[in-house]
Design a protein around this motif. Structure first.
Motif, short mmCIF file in Angstrom:
data_model
loop_
_atom_site.label_atom_id
_atom_site.label_comp_id
_atom_site.label_asym_id
_atom_site.label_seq_id
_atom_site.Cartn_x
_atom_site.Cartn_y
_atom_site.Cartn_z
N PRO A 1 0.80 -1.23 0.00
CA PRO A 1 0.00 0.00 0.00
C PRO A 1 0.83 1.28 0.00
N ALA A 2 1.93 1.30 0.72
CA ALA A 2 2.76 2.51 0.76
C ALA A 2 3.39 2.77 -0.61
N LEU A 3 3.93 1.73 -1.22
CA LEU A 3 4.54 1.87 -2.54
C LEU A 3 3.48 2.28 -3.56
N LEU A 4 2.32 1.66 -3.50
CA LEU A 4 1.24 1.97 -4.43
C LEU A 4 0.85 3.45 -4.34
N MET A 5 0.67 3.95 -3.13
CA MET A 5 0.28 5.34 -2.95
C MET A 5 1.34 6.29 -3.49
N ARG A 6 2.61 6.01 -3.20
CA ARG A 6 3.68 6.91 -3.63
C ARG A 6 3.84 6.90 -5.15
N VAL A 7 3.74 5.74 -5.76
CA VAL A 7 3.90 5.68 -7.22
C VAL A 7 2.69 6.34 -7.89
N LYS A 8 1.50 6.21 -7.30
CA LYS A 8 0.34 6.91 -7.85
C LYS A 8 0.52 8.42 -7.71
N ARG B 1 2.61 16.35 -3.06
CA ARG B 1 2.53 14.89 -2.93
C ARG B 1 3.64 14.22 -3.75
N TYR B 2 3.93 14.75 -4.93
CA TYR B 2 5.02 14.21 -5.75
C TYR B 2 6.35 14.35 -5.00
N ASP B 3 6.61 15.52 -4.45
CA ASP B 3 7.85 15.74 -3.69
C ASP B 3 7.94 14.80 -2.50
N GLU B 4 6.82 14.59 -1.80
CA GLU B 4 6.81 13.67 -0.66
C GLU B 4 7.12 12.24 -1.11
N ALA B 5 6.61 11.86 -2.27
CA ALA B 5 6.89 10.53 -2.80
C ALA B 5 8.38 10.36 -3.08
N ILE B 6 8.99 11.37 -3.65
CA ILE B 6 10.42 11.32 -3.95
C ILE B 6 11.23 11.26 -2.66
N TYR B 7 10.88 12.07 -1.66
CA TYR B 7 11.60 12.03 -0.38
C TYR B 7 11.49 10.64 0.26
N TRP B 8 10.30 10.05 0.19
CA TRP B 8 10.10 8.71 0.76
C TRP B 8 10.96 7.69 0.01
N LEU B 9 10.97 7.76 -1.31
CA LEU B 9 11.78 6.83 -2.09
C LEU B 9 13.26 6.99 -1.76
N LYS B 10 13.70 8.22 -1.55
CA LYS B 10 15.10 8.45 -1.18
C LYS B 10 15.40 7.86 0.19
N ASP B 11 14.47 7.94 1.13
CA ASP B 11 14.66 7.31 2.44
C ASP B 11 14.76 5.80 2.33
N VAL B 12 13.92 5.22 1.48
CA VAL B 12 13.99 3.78 1.25
C VAL B 12 15.31 3.42 0.58
N GLN B 13 15.71 4.21 -0.40
CA GLN B 13 16.95 3.98 -1.14
C GLN B 13 18.15 4.02 -0.20
N SER B 14 18.17 4.97 0.71
CA SER B 14 19.32 5.14 1.61
C SER B 14 19.29 4.17 2.79
N GLY B 15 18.17 3.50 2.99
CA GLY B 15 18.07 2.59 4.12
C GLY B 15 17.48 3.23 5.36
#
Length: 131
Positions: free
Chosen positions: A61-68, A91-105
């Motif tokens: 659900p988290a990935l789905l929301m961010r990619v949407k 919301r787009y910027d928040e999605a990118i920040y979240w992806l960067k947090d996932v990317q960095s661990g």
């Protein structure tokens, strides 16, 4: 497909989708494809082939929301048909920040599959499955 056009009912009203794409389904499909490709770039430490092959209730659900969120941004930049563009950009910027947090661990997604790793030894290649 990980995201279908029908999934956007949580992000953009159907009448606004129709106003932007003007009966051309390829417009929204292109926005979805761009968002998925962009997200995969951030999530390369995970098995994105498996993550993005999931459909319906199997999707995270988290990935789905961010990619949407990302796809909605790509989609609405084509035309501003009475859409709150400031909200979508946030919301787009928040999605990118979240992806960067996932990317960095910083954000660890414990249920996501890791990719298979290829290691070399004595001129042979060995596949080591993700942990």
């Amino acid at each position: 497909m990980f995201i279908e056009a029908e999934d956007f009912n949580t992000h953009i009203y159907a009448e606004l989708i129709n106003a932007i794409q003007r009966n051309d389904d390829e417009v929204i499909n292109s926005a979805i494809a761009a968002a998925i490709a962009e997200a995969k770039g951030y999530l390369s430490r995970y098995n994105t082939q498996v993550l993005f092959a999931k459909t319906e209730d199997e999707r995270d659900p988290a990935l789905l929301m961010r990619v949407k969120d990302m796809a909605a941004w790509h989609f609405i930049t084509l035309a501003n048909a009475d859409i709150n563009i400031e909200l979508r950009k946030t919301r787009y910027d928040e999605a990118i920040y979240w992806l960067k947090d996932v990317q960095s661990g910083k954000s660890h997604m414990k249920d996501w599959p890791l990719p298979e790793e290829v290691t070399a030894g004595d001129n042979d290649l060995y596949i080591v499955t993700g942990k």
